[in-house]
Design an enzyme around this catalytic site. Structure first.
Site, mmCIF file in Angstrom:
data_model
loop_
_atom_site.group_PDB
_atom_site.id
_atom_site.type_symbol
_atom_site.label_atom_id
_atom_site.label_comp_id
_atom_site.label_asym_id
_atom_site.label_seq_id
_atom_site.Cartn_x
_atom_site.Cartn_y
_atom_site.Cartn_z
ATOM 1 N N GLY A 1 4.729 11.466 2.769
ATOM 2 C CA GLY A 1 3.578 11.990 2.050
ATOM 3 C C GLY A 1 2.821 12.977 2.904
ATOM 4 C CG ASP B 1 -14.332 2.936 5.336
ATOM 5 O OD1 ASP B 1 -14.757 4.062 5.642
ATOM 6 O OD2 ASP B 1 -15.071 1.965 5.069
ATOM 7 C CD GLU C 1 14.022 5.230 13.824
ATOM 8 O OE1 GLU C 1 13.073 5.064 14.606
ATOM 9 O OE2 GLU C 1 14.907 4.382 13.623
ATOM 10 C CD GLU D 1 6.713 13.526 5.321
ATOM 11 O OE1 GLU D 1 6.768 12.317 5.098
ATOM 12 O OE2 GLU D 1 5.670 14.110 5.681
#
Lengths: 234, 234
Positions: free
Chosen positions: B51, B89, B120, B71
């Site tokens: 992401g 938060d 990885e 990714e």
DNA sequence: CCAAAAGTGTTCACTCTACACCCATGC
DNA sequence: GCATGGGTGTAGAGTGAACACTTTTGG
């Protein structure tokens, strides 16, 4: 492969984020949505869902509840996140991502007052709710589909009726939302067989025919049945 | 009530917005998720979903597909928006709202290469996928629930198997995801009775027993049946 | 021949569907 | 009485659950 570790720097532009609330109600045998007439630009004077920018210290859920209260005077109602809309040009001013919610209201007779930056608040039947501000037409159709799907396998229909209701009302609600005829007797048997309706048999005189029994939905019993694997359906 | 019209000024703080992708795969009779080991702060070295920040000129869907490609090297896979997480938060740096997606991959044997800012990439079984970065544990559990629900009334199971598959594989997939035993014969009858599976009867030798027939899912037929009111279930 | 896994068949019970019918009320 | 709408009953089709049985293959 050798990974490239680097110090993180935040070089991305930040979109604005809003929350919009589709509010469904059921009245006069029709499914309705609550719309607000915009008192500010853009889309001044057009109808839109209640909503607004998210504050720094509130979650989207909190923002939705705040907006429901501020703009439509609604509190303690069923609320659920719907979908997040992120089309690049959905707001003419600048990039705005909207987290949409939908809410279910137990009556379309609520006292509704126009709030901040709002000229007017009004219930619309689905057919009338067109040409809305922003991409709210699209949001509405996603919300309707969600409601249609959800009502089949979750007891959300009761959120659209008063605490105490008559079976024919529930029947009509299902027919309206699913948009098809449902056999009266079979519907009754199915829903009663779940054992989730409490009979409040102090009959209340009706006008033109036999009086209908009054029921309420036993939420606690539903929750405990759900724990043991029960699955509400149709 | 007299409405207060005023010129709009944008005085709200803008949160950062990211997209995160929960990627499910099915291998070895187990449901798995693809995680990336973070190569940057925060949570450097911990596992997280692929992401990243949404760009100014892309929608959330586009961002999700871009991130899957960048990714994890994944393209053209099933992808659907899951939920938007907005806890104040959830990121230690600053306010970040995350639009989560979930994706289904037809094999856990994909060639996977670690991409930008990633050390990885690895498939984890659900039990191993714990103590993830940010609030990704929470995102994962929402994704699992969604998948469990969805597989019962939408033909998404096929997205986790290769184009051609054997019925026992599909059976095992359902048992795994729904986490309960399902009668072999009844499952077979139910799924075949829908008429959505195409038999590719060139048998392929198996190791220890009778060879299973090979099927594929007829997506076109499903789409046209759906138009006429058909409802995939179990 | 045996074990293992694929695939088929059968039974029973339950549920769903489509009606028909009765009841209470207001006019 | 009759129209209207609430509520009940029933027969037949259809579906689901449990389980036994057969078939193919490798060892």
């Amino acid at each position: 492969m050798t990974s490239t570790k680097k110090t993180f720097t935040y070089e991305y532009p930040r979109p604005a984020v809003t929350v919009d609330c589709v509010i469904f109600g059921f009245g006069n045998g029709e499914l309705k949505v609550l719309l607000t007439k915009r008192g500010i630009e853009p889309f001044l004077g057009q109808w839109a869902f209640p909503g607004g920018f998210i504050l720094e210290q509130e979650t989207a859920d909190e923002c939705a509840r705040r907006k429901l209260a501020e703009e439509a005077g609604l509190e303690d109602i069923y609320l659920e996140q719907l979908y997040t809309f992120s089309d690049v040009d959905r707001d003419p001013r600048f990039r705005v991502i909207s987290i949409a919610y939908y809410a279910l209201v137990k009556s379309t007779d609520y006292l509704i007052e126009a709030g901040l930056d709002i000229e007017e608040v009004k219930w619309f039947s689905l057919g009338e709710a067109t040409a809305l501000a922003f991409d709210h037409d699209q949001i509405l159709s996603v919300a309707i589909e969600r409601l249609k799907g959800k009502i089949r396998y979750q007891p959300v229909g009761f959120e659209l009726l008063p605490e105490q209701f008559k079976l024919p009302e529930l029947h009509k609600l299902y027919e309206t939302i699913l948009h098809r005829a449902i056999d009266r007797g079979n519907f009754r048997k199915k829903i009663l067989s779940m054992g989730l309706l409490v009979d409040h048999s102090e009959k209340q005189p009706d006008r033109h025919s036999r009086a209908a029994k009054i029921y309420s939905f036993d939420r606690d019993k539903y929750e405990s049945l759900k724990e043991s694997g029960f699955y509400f359906e149709l």
